[in-house]
Design a protein around this motif. Structure first.
Motif, short mmCIF file in Angstrom:
data_model
loop_
_atom_site.label_atom_id
_atom_site.label_comp_id
_atom_site.label_asym_id
_atom_site.label_seq_id
_atom_site.Cartn_x
_atom_site.Cartn_y
_atom_site.Cartn_z
N SER A 36 0.83 -1.19 0.00
CA SER A 36 0.00 0.00 0.00
C SER A 36 0.88 1.26 0.00
O SER A 36 1.85 1.36 0.75
N ARG A 37 0.50 2.20 -0.85
CA ARG A 37 1.27 3.44 -0.99
C ARG A 37 0.38 4.48 -1.66
O ARG A 37 -0.36 4.15 -2.59
N PRO A 38 0.41 5.72 -1.22
CA PRO A 38 -0.47 6.73 -1.82
C PRO A 38 -0.10 7.03 -3.27
O PRO A 38 1.08 7.00 -3.64
N GLY A 39 -1.12 7.32 -4.07
CA GLY A 39 -0.89 7.66 -5.47
C GLY A 39 -0.56 9.12 -5.69
O GLY A 39 -0.24 9.52 -6.82
N ALA A 40 -0.60 9.93 -4.64
CA ALA A 40 -0.46 11.38 -4.80
C ALA A 40 0.85 11.78 -5.45
O ALA A 40 0.89 12.63 -6.35
N GLN A 41 1.97 11.18 -4.99
CA GLN A 41 3.27 11.58 -5.53
C GLN A 41 3.44 11.16 -6.99
O GLN A 41 4.10 11.85 -7.77
N VAL A 42 2.87 10.02 -7.36
CA VAL A 42 2.94 9.57 -8.75
C VAL A 42 2.20 10.55 -9.65
O VAL A 42 2.69 10.94 -10.72
N VAL A 43 1.01 10.97 -9.22
CA VAL A 43 0.24 11.95 -9.98
C VAL A 43 1.01 13.27 -10.07
O VAL A 43 1.04 13.92 -11.13
N ALA A 44 1.64 13.67 -8.98
CA ALA A 44 2.42 14.92 -8.98
C ALA A 44 3.60 14.83 -9.93
O ALA A 44 3.96 15.82 -10.59
N GLN A 45 4.23 13.65 -10.03
CA GLN A 45 5.33 13.49 -10.98
C GLN A 45 4.85 13.68 -12.41
O GLN A 45 5.49 14.39 -13.21
N TYR A 46 3.72 13.08 -12.73
CA TYR A 46 3.16 13.22 -14.07
C TYR A 46 2.80 14.68 -14.35
O TYR A 46 3.03 15.20 -15.45
N TYR A 47 2.24 15.36 -13.34
CA TYR A 47 1.93 16.79 -13.48
C TYR A 47 3.19 17.56 -13.85
O TYR A 47 3.18 18.40 -14.77
N ASN A 48 4.29 17.33 -13.13
CA ASN A 48 5.53 18.06 -13.41
C ASN A 48 6.02 17.81 -14.83
O ASN A 48 6.47 18.73 -15.51
N LEU A 49 5.95 16.56 -15.28
CA LEU A 49 6.42 16.23 -16.62
C LEU A 49 5.58 16.95 -17.68
O LEU A 49 6.11 17.46 -18.67
N LEU A 50 4.26 17.00 -17.47
CA LEU A 50 3.40 17.72 -18.40
C LEU A 50 3.61 19.23 -18.30
O LEU A 50 3.69 19.93 -19.31
N ARG A 51 3.65 19.71 -17.08
CA ARG A 51 3.73 21.15 -16.83
C ARG A 51 5.02 21.76 -17.36
O ARG A 51 5.03 22.82 -17.99
N LEU A 52 6.13 21.09 -17.13
CA LEU A 52 7.43 21.67 -17.46
C LEU A 52 7.94 21.26 -18.84
O LEU A 52 8.55 22.08 -19.54
#
Length: 465
Positions: free
Chosen positions: A322-338
């Protein structure tokens, strides 16, 4: 993870935390036990204030120049994370789009790290680079064992070759999974693993060589391409086929943008796997790493588990479940954003600040650079030979009075007589803060020159990476 010893001395057992009268609700107690769960519930605002008051004693994260871990993210990224805190990364049937985002991110990173279209790479997210290193090491061990058994040879004495400057997670891997750590000494001539040192320590029981792209000691890149070439010659001359795992915990999100011509990744046939920390120069808050193998053949199928009790067939290879998905989503956000250009601009700004700071510190007088920030945006420096009135530990302590956290520590074995300070420049630490740090460092040196410091032998290491 640090281990915390629970001491139940008589005085500790009765230790209590005061609740300020303004925050205690009618009927609530004015003090709560420090080391036992309270008997009664309290209002959420009261509990919040008790915890918040204690956390004020933590250092300011933005002034923490010891950590490689991200301390700033955009509000939009934080909002996405807050919306995903309740999503369990392992429940891929329940949260299929979060699983898809993880899959996309692995493919993006594989492409970023030179995987070919014919061999697109396979991988997963982890809780950080330490877990990713464990997975990479396990895959190396299983592959080596399969080759030995196929040849009818014993497979009971595996070893892993790496420089003595490796992060402690590799020593943990060797101890936890019964692998001999072959630590190649570093020295004044080279603070990291060399091709000659790697080859000299390899034999038929070597499961792989670990090369570091961004040493935690001084920020330097190890020469992955040269190490690969030396191992190619070893195979040609002696038949030993030794793969490379690249520990790119920091450099994996720096080199592709600032040093695109540098070959360290899957462009080198001998590189079997790569790990990186999304929560370092991947620019995500703590809690995410990435592990990528060059192809499916590099990840033994026996290490992949398939479970169906969460609602469907789910292949998984991880130490955590078990592990939260929040950081994975944030990583994808950064890749798209930047995008590539955005990451390049962020990392270039960090490197420019690191190199400026390094040059200013070198010109200050009492310091000598060990590295200069041309690898990852981090560098180490020591006291010049003639400076004996104080130590690097005194300098670190003097800076801490102004809120700066600059670690002082000894270099790896065979170079441990050298004590250094290290500065890590991260996103959010710009030129203005660097100038303020230099002002405080100058004042600290002036005070130490005037009053001296404690004898060197009274100091121990103040840093554990």
């Amino acid at each position: 993870m640090a281990l915390h010893q629970h001491v139940r001395a008589a005085e500790a057992a009765d230790s209590r935390l005061d609740v300020r009268p303004q925050f205690a609700q009618p009927g609530e107690v004015a003090a709560i036990p420090r080391f036992r769960i309270p008997e009664q519930a309290m209002a959420p605002d009261t509990a919040y204030q008790v915890v918040r008051d204690e956390l004020m004693l933590d250092g300011n994260a933005r002034l923490n120049l010891a950590t490689f871990v991200s301390t700033w993210m955009e509000p939009q990224a934080q909002q996405l994370m807050s919306e995903c805190f309740d999503k369990n990364m392992v429940d891929k049937d329940e949260y299929p789009q979060t699983a898809e985002i993880e899959n996309r991110t692995v493919k993006i990173l594989a492409d970023l790290w030179g995987a070919s279209d014919a061999e697109p790479g396979v991988g997963c997210s982890t809780s950080g680079s330490s877990e990713a290193c464990m997975l990479g090491g396990l895959a190396l061990k299983w592959r080596w064992r399969a080759v030995r058994q196929a040849a009818g040879k014993a497979a009971d004495r595996p070893n892993l070759v790496m420089g003595s400057n490796v992060q402690v997670c590799w020593e943990k891997f060797c101890r936890y999974w019964d692998v001999e750590p072959r630590l190649v000494p570093v020295g004044q001539a080279s603070t990291h693993l060399t091709p000659e040192g790697a080859v000299a320590h390899c034999d038929e029981n070597t499961i792989g060589v670990v090369a570091i792209l961004g040493s935690t000691f001084d920020g330097a890149y190890e020469p992955v391409a040269e190490i690969a070439a030396a191992l190619d010659r070893l195979e040609t001359d002696g038949g030993l086929d030794v793969p490379i795992h690249v520990d790119a915990a920091s450099g994996g999100f720096v080199a592709p943008f600032l040093d695109p011509e540098l070959e360290w990744d899957f462009r080198l046939d001998r590189v079997a796997s790569i790990n990186a920390s999304g929560h370092k120069y991947g620019l995500v808050f703590p809690g995410v790493g990435w592990m990528v193998w060059r192809d499916r053949a590099a990840l033994p199928e026996e290490l992949v588990f398939r479970v169906d009790y969460l609602g469907g067939d789910m292949p998984t290879f991880a130490l955590n479940f078990s592990r939260p998905g929040a950081q994975v989503v944030a990583q994808y956000y950064n890749l798209l954003r930047l995008g590539r250009d955005g990451y390049r601009r962020v990392q270039q700004a960090c490197r420019d600040t690191a190199r400026w700071l390094a040059s200013e510190i070198a010109a200050l007088g009492p310091f000598v650079l060990v590295s200069d920030g041309t690898g990852i945006p981090a560098f180490a420096f020591r006291l010049a030979d003639g400076v004996t009135a104080y130590t690097v530990y005194d300098v670190s302590e003097a800076l801490r009075t102004r809120g700066w956290q600059v670690p002082a520590y000894r270099m790896p074995p065979d170079l441990e007589e050298m004590a250094v300070l290290r500065i890590v420049v991260r996103n959010g630490f710009g030129h203005d803060l660097a100038e303020l740090l230099m002002d405080d460092l100058r004042r600290a040196v002036e005070r130490l020159d005037a009053g001296g410091g404690a004898p060197a032998q009274e100091h121990g290491s103040a840093f554990h990476h």
